[in-house]
Design an enzyme around this catalytic site. Structure first.
Site, mmCIF file in Angstrom:
data_model
loop_
_atom_site.group_PDB
_atom_site.id
_atom_site.type_symbol
_atom_site.label_atom_id
_atom_site.label_comp_id
_atom_site.label_asym_id
_atom_site.label_seq_id
_atom_site.Cartn_x
_atom_site.Cartn_y
_atom_site.Cartn_z
ATOM 1 N N SER A 147 -9.484 -13.137 24.546
ATOM 2 C CA SER A 147 -10.873 -13.548 24.382
ATOM 3 C C SER A 147 -11.032 -14.274 23.049
ATOM 4 C CB SER A 147 -11.789 -12.315 24.406
ATOM 5 O OG SER A 147 -13.135 -12.695 24.276
ATOM 6 N N GLY A 148 -11.662 -15.451 23.084
ATOM 7 C CA GLY A 148 -11.831 -16.244 21.867
ATOM 8 C C GLY A 148 -10.727 -17.242 21.631
ATOM 9 N N THR A 152 -12.323 -21.607 27.529
ATOM 10 C CA THR A 152 -13.458 -22.309 28.113
ATOM 11 C C THR A 152 -13.478 -23.764 27.684
ATOM 12 O OG1 THR A 152 -14.795 -20.294 28.255
ATOM 13 C CG2 THR A 152 -15.981 -22.383 28.226
ATOM 14 N N ASN A 195 -16.468 -13.129 20.267
ATOM 15 C CA ASN A 195 -16.515 -14.483 20.829
ATOM 16 C C ASN A 195 -17.967 -14.864 21.100
ATOM 17 O OD1 ASN A 195 -16.158 -16.892 22.173
ATOM 18 N ND2 ASN A 195 -14.681 -16.113 23.650
ATOM 19 N N SER A 198 -18.252 -16.132 25.281
ATOM 20 C CA SER A 198 -17.244 -15.446 26.089
ATOM 21 C C SER A 198 -17.586 -15.530 27.575
ATOM 22 C CB SER A 198 -17.151 -13.976 25.671
ATOM 23 O OG SER A 198 -16.239 -13.267 26.480
ATOM 24 N N SER A 199 -16.623 -15.902 28.392
ATOM 25 C CA SER A 199 -16.810 -15.917 29.845
ATOM 26 C C SER A 199 -16.900 -14.482 30.338
ATOM 27 C CB SER A 199 -15.637 -16.630 30.538
ATOM 28 O OG SER A 199 -15.554 -17.974 30.146
ATOM 29 N N GLY A 454 -10.470 -13.512 28.990
ATOM 30 C CA GLY A 454 -9.201 -13.134 28.400
ATOM 31 C C GLY A 454 -9.067 -11.627 28.272
ATOM 32 N N GLU A 456 -9.059 -8.015 26.896
ATOM 33 C CA GLU A 456 -10.023 -7.452 25.938
ATOM 34 C C GLU A 456 -9.619 -6.037 25.528
ATOM 35 O OE1 GLU A 456 -14.069 -9.916 27.133
ATOM 36 O OE2 GLU A 456 -13.930 -7.785 27.662
#
Length: 619
Positions: A147-148, A152, A195, A198-199, A454, A456
């Site tokens: 994540s981050g 995206t 993030n 974040s998605s 991502g 986590e």
């Protein structure tokens, strides 16, 4: 993922390198919470910049961890954020805007050899496109990382370059495709602890091309939307972006009253402990700018004004629903009955959703039970009524999100008539005058782009993190299969004398999750069917049945269990697991929502659900 063969010694070195770099995902994908790096050195490509051996880690003579890390750090310090590992591209998040994605760069990475330019994400997109056109085969690009990491943004850039490569005469279609990601992410992304964008869902975007390579449409598939975020967010996190965007936009347009949203105290679903939510909504230019951008996305893609208005009313209805509060009342025969002491939020929500206020209150505070053909009305406690309220809000948002995705797919589906005209023109320009050479739209080709949340590991990890990390385990298995297992099988089939590369196979861990009937997810579903089950009995069941090295239960912490993932150990808090997995919506609520005078809302709750829990909507 466009993947070429690697033979002999070079292939063996590549496999060894992937074992080493796989351990260092964290270095390769720094988190948003880290300090931003600023530099005055511009990133540019000119005639003197060519591909060098340092651009591909496969060319390293020494394949140890220190050398690999040093090489990546050196390139990152020089703002060389892209590095090849064979056919895979490592993308390091620069945490700043780089002027390397202009049309000039798109032209540089159009149909040329990879060695002609330094590594770039446009080169990967071009490789997929050229592979599709040259070999007449569908392609897939998989974006993976923590994540981050910048997944995206990478997906945006790939779509941008594929749209450039697949230029069609229909300019409006190209513009529509470029607006898809920003719109979907406004509804599916949120700010988390690490993030800012974040998605909170998985997305698979298919770009459709004619046999001559012209883009002719697109389709999105969405998975695992984190609906629980609608009703509650962890400390330091926010709700989905769209709530803040429309609040800011409606505030500046002086339309909050029309949507029954307060100007001073924020709705409960977006409020937090900082007390600055309304201040940020009013003062932050970003929110207002993004509202205008979303309006633009809706318009370009083809949503009607009526549809957009309905979407905003449902969103405002969700926020007002969250403000409905309950109080206990006692009567001669009952002490567990609930009521709505202040009807303002109830009336507001009902008005925005175009349903009856009394009917909504009845559905929230009671439920029908059919026993032996007789219907009995039972009252809900305060806690039960609050749960029903939140379940309704999650269902409203989840189904609205699915409708938006389905509507996009309808608006971006290939127009067969226009496509055939364009194909005919393109074919004749290419010298193919025989009408029999033309195909219909079904014979087109696709480039798929997988962009999911991502891996986590937060301070507190719940049901959502478990689902996210299981999905990442599956992607890791895919990589293992294609980078190690299938490559080594190919060596053997071709008689190449190459030593086997040892790697960590996560298939046993996936079996721990997915096997039936004794895998973790099967056990979770089984326990969810028992009315008297609790989160504690669930963890007890896990401990009794998951006897493997990947699972453990910490001492003196009842509602926790740990999993040894490929990316490290993660401790999960099981509180709320059963409720989130059941994801139940009382039939009484569905009946009331189906009576709505809002045609969109009627449609959301009249469509059957698919196996993944999303409505099978015909937008």
């Amino acid at each position: 993922m466009a993947k070429l063969r690697l033979h002999g010694v070079r292939g063996v070195l590549y496999d060894k390198l992937m074992v080493t770099t796989g351990v260092y995902m964290e270095l390769m994908y720094p988190e948003v919470g880290h300090e931003r790096i600023h530099t005055r050195r511009p990133y540019r490509v000119d005639a003197s910049d060519k591909y060098s051996p340092d651009d591909d880690l496969v060319n390293l003579e020494v394949l140890d961890e220190d050398t690999i890390i040093q090489q990546l750090q050196k390139r990152y310090a020089d703002l060389q954020i892209y590095t090849y590992v064979g056919d895979i591209l490592i993308a390091l998040n620069p945490f700043q805007n780089l002027s390397i994605y202009s049309p000039q760069f798109s032209k540089l990475y159009h149909g040329v050899k990879r060695s002609s330019n330094p590594p770039h994400i446009f080169a990967s997109a071009d490789a997929a496109y050229q592979g599709m056109v040259t070999f007449n085969k569908d392609q897939c690009i998989i974006i993976s990382g923590e994540s981050g990491a910048g997944k995206t943004e990478s997906a945006h850039l790939i779509v941008q370059h594929l749209t450039f490569l697949g230029k069609a005469n229909n300019r409006a279609l190209r513009e529509k495709i470029l607006q898809v990601n920003p719109l979907v992410e406004a509804f599916g992304n949120a700010c988390t602890a690490i993030n800012d964008n974040s998605s909170r869902f998985g997305k698979y975007l298919e770009m459709m091309f004619t046999p001559t390579g012209a883009v002719m449409g697109a389709k999105i598939s969405e998975y695992l939307l984190e609906k629980s975020r609608v009703i509650k967010q962890a400390v330091g996190e926010k709700n989905f972006h769209i709530f803040y965007y429309i609040y800011a936009g409606l505030y500046h347009q002086k339309k909050l009253f029309e949507y029954k949203l307060p100007e001073k105290k924020p709705p409960r679903y977006i409020d937090n402990d900082t007390g600055r939510v309304m201040h940020d909504i009013i003062s932050k230019e970003l929110y207002g700018t993004q509202y205008e951008a979303i309006q633009h996305c809706f318009r370009i893609i083809g949503f009607t004004d009526e549809e957009v208005h309905s979407v905003y009313r449902i969103l405002a209805g969700i926020l007002n629903t969250g403000n409905i509060e309950f109080a206990a009342i006692s009567s001669q025969h009952q002490t567990d009955k609930s009521e709505v002491p202040n009807a303002e939020a109830l009336d507001n929500a009902a008005a925005l959703l175009s349903i009856g206020s009394e009917e909504l209150q009845e559905a929230l505070t009671s439920h029908c039970v059919v026993t032996r053909g007789e219907t009995i009305i039972r009252t809900n406690t305060v806690d039960k009524a609050a749960d029903v309220r939140d379940a309704m809000s999650k269902a409203l948002y989840g189904r609205l999100f699915s409708w938006i995705v389905n509507r996009i797919n309808t608006l971006l589906q290939p127009d067969k008539n226009i496509w055939q005209v364009n194909t005919s023109t393109s074919s004749m320009c290419a010298g193919h005058n025989d009408v029999s050479d033309l195909c219909n739209a079904e014979s087109g080709m696709n480039v798929g782009i997988l962009d999911i949340f991502g891996f986590e590991n937060f301070t507190r990890n719940s049901f959502e993190q478990l689902c996210i990390n299981i999905a990442n385990e599956q992607i890791q298995f895919y990589f293992n299969q294609h980078i190690f297992a299938l490559e080594q099988m190919e060596y053997q089939n071709e008689g190449i004398d190459a030593p086997l590369v040892e790697y960590e196979d996560n298939r046993p861990l996936l079996d721990t999750f997915l096997q039936k009937p004794m895998g973790l997810l099967s056990l979770l579903d089984e326990e969810s069917r028992f009315p008297q089950a609790t989160d504690l009995t669930l963890v007890d069941k896990f401990e009794d049945n998951l006897r493997c090295k990947y699972f453990w239960r910490p001492k003196r912490v009842e509602l926790c269990f740990g999993i040894q993932h490929y990316a490290g150990k993660v401790l999960y808090d099981a509180y709320g697991f059963l409720e989130k997995n059941r994801d139940t919506l009382p039939a009484d609520i569905v009946v009331v929502l189906r009576t709505s005078e809002n045609r969109l809302l009627q449609q959301l709750f009249s469509s059957p659900l698919t196996k993944t829990g999303t409505p099978s909507l015909q937008a």
